[in-house]
Design a protein around this motif. Structure first.
Motif, PDB file in Angstrom:
ATOM      1  N   GLU A  98       0.810  -1.212   0.000  1.00  0.00           N
ATOM      2  CA  GLU A  98       0.000   0.000   0.000  1.00  0.00           C
ATOM      3  C   GLU A  98       0.844   1.264   0.000  1.00  0.00           C
ATOM      4  O   GLU A  98       0.518   2.247  -0.681  1.00  0.00           O
ATOM      5  CB  GLU A  98      -0.945   0.027   1.219  1.00  0.00           C
ATOM      6  N   LEU A 146      -0.166  -4.730  -6.330  1.00  0.00           N
ATOM      7  CA  LEU A 146      -1.317  -3.998  -5.814  1.00  0.00           C
ATOM      8  C   LEU A 146      -2.116  -3.375  -6.942  1.00  0.00           C
ATOM      9  O   LEU A 146      -3.345  -3.291  -6.872  1.00  0.00           O
ATOM     10  CB  LEU A 146      -0.856  -2.909  -4.841  1.00  0.00           C
ATOM     11  N   TYR A 150      -6.081  -4.124  -7.192  1.00  0.00           N
ATOM     12  CA  TYR A 150      -7.143  -3.127  -7.208  1.00  0.00           C
ATOM     13  C   TYR A 150      -7.962  -3.203  -8.502  1.00  0.00           C
ATOM     14  O   TYR A 150      -9.170  -3.061  -8.486  1.00  0.00           O
ATOM     15  CB  TYR A 150      -6.552  -1.719  -7.074  1.00  0.00           C
ATOM     16  N   LYS A 216      -8.073   1.941   3.099  1.00  0.00           N
ATOM     17  CA  LYS A 216      -9.143   0.953   3.252  1.00  0.00           C
ATOM     18  C   LYS A 216     -10.015   0.891   2.003  1.00  0.00           C
ATOM     19  O   LYS A 216     -10.431  -0.194   1.572  1.00  0.00           O
ATOM     20  CB  LYS A 216      -9.996   1.273   4.477  1.00  0.00           C
ATOM     21  N   LYS A 219      -8.108  -1.109  -0.518  1.00  0.00           N
ATOM     22  CA  LYS A 219      -8.050  -2.518  -0.130  1.00  0.00           C
ATOM     23  C   LYS A 219      -9.360  -3.237  -0.439  1.00  0.00           C
ATOM     24  O   LYS A 219      -9.376  -4.379  -0.877  1.00  0.00           O
ATOM     25  CB  LYS A 219      -7.747  -2.640   1.371  1.00  0.00           C
TER      26      LYS A 219
END
Length: 225
Positions: A98, A146, A150, A216, A219
């Motif tokens: 992140e 990531l 996403y 968040k 995520k």
């Protein structure tokens, strides 16, 4: 033959010993002809960094991501608001996906793990100052892992959180790094209304800050980065 101008560098880290170590390493590069540089300032906080960036216009900022009470992500976003024209290279102990992803999204030109600085900093500076992005293989793995994570998220999380359409729009612009004023301008609403939506979003996500809400939301796949 004209001697090239030295690279003006701003060091931003709250640990004075780490800044001293960076100076030693940069001196080594300078002495062995890797490149010429001039340290135009040192900062131990985001506010100090922004002030020096405006005053000194460094070509390169070597920036840590953890600068209490704020963080380097905030610094990157605010440098963007100030129309800073130089480059920002992240030097961080944070290896979490992140942090890497958010730093690059916020405008960093490269990311180096602190335990790799001795072997990678010279190449990283040369790459960034050549108007290219520097991501060592291990960092690129974090970033693209990531990115694909996403990109492949479903809308199930969004449905379970029960955000309104307007709250989703506010959250979208929040993730893009927009200020309350910029969100209001994008959505044609007042800043007070933006703050009210953010309060509702924070409660639904069970977070207490903008950074926590962004992490968040990403995520859970509530927004696309």
């Amino acid at each position: 033959m004209t001697t090239p101008q030295p690279i003006s560098i701003l060091l931003v880290d709250d640990d004075q010993r780490f800044r001293k170590g960076l100076q030693t390493l940069l001196d080594f590069y300078n002495n062995n002809g890797a490149f010429r540089f001039e340290i135009v300032g040192e900062a131990a906080s985001v506010e100090q960094a922004l002030k020096l960036a405006v005053e000194q216009h460094p070509a390169l900022i070597l920036l840590d991501l953890e600068i209490p009470p704020s963080d380097g992500i905030t610094a990157l976003l605010r440098l963007g608001e100030l129309s800073y024209k130089g480059k920002a290279l992240i030097l961080s102990a944070h290896r979490e996906d992140e942090w890497v992803f958010r730093a690059m999204q916020a405008g960093a030109h490269g990311y180096v793990f602190k335990d790799r600085i001795a072997s990678q900093l010279c190449e990283a500076i040369a790459t960034v100052m050549n108007h290219e992005i520097y991501l060592a293989p291990e960092v690129a793995t974090h970033f693209f892992r990531l990115f694909h994570f996403y990109a492949g998220r479903s809308l199930q999380a969004c449905e379970s959180i029960h955000l309104t359409e307007r709250e989703r729009e506010v959250l979208h612009w929040l993730v893009q790094g927009a200020s309350n004023e910029q969100i209001a301008e994008h959505l044609y609403i007042t800043v007070a209304t933006v703050k009210a939506h953010l309060t509702a979003i924070f409660e639904k996500l069970k977070v207490t800050s903008r950074t926590q809400a962004i992490v968040k939301a990403l995520k859970l796949g509530l927004v696309c980065a």
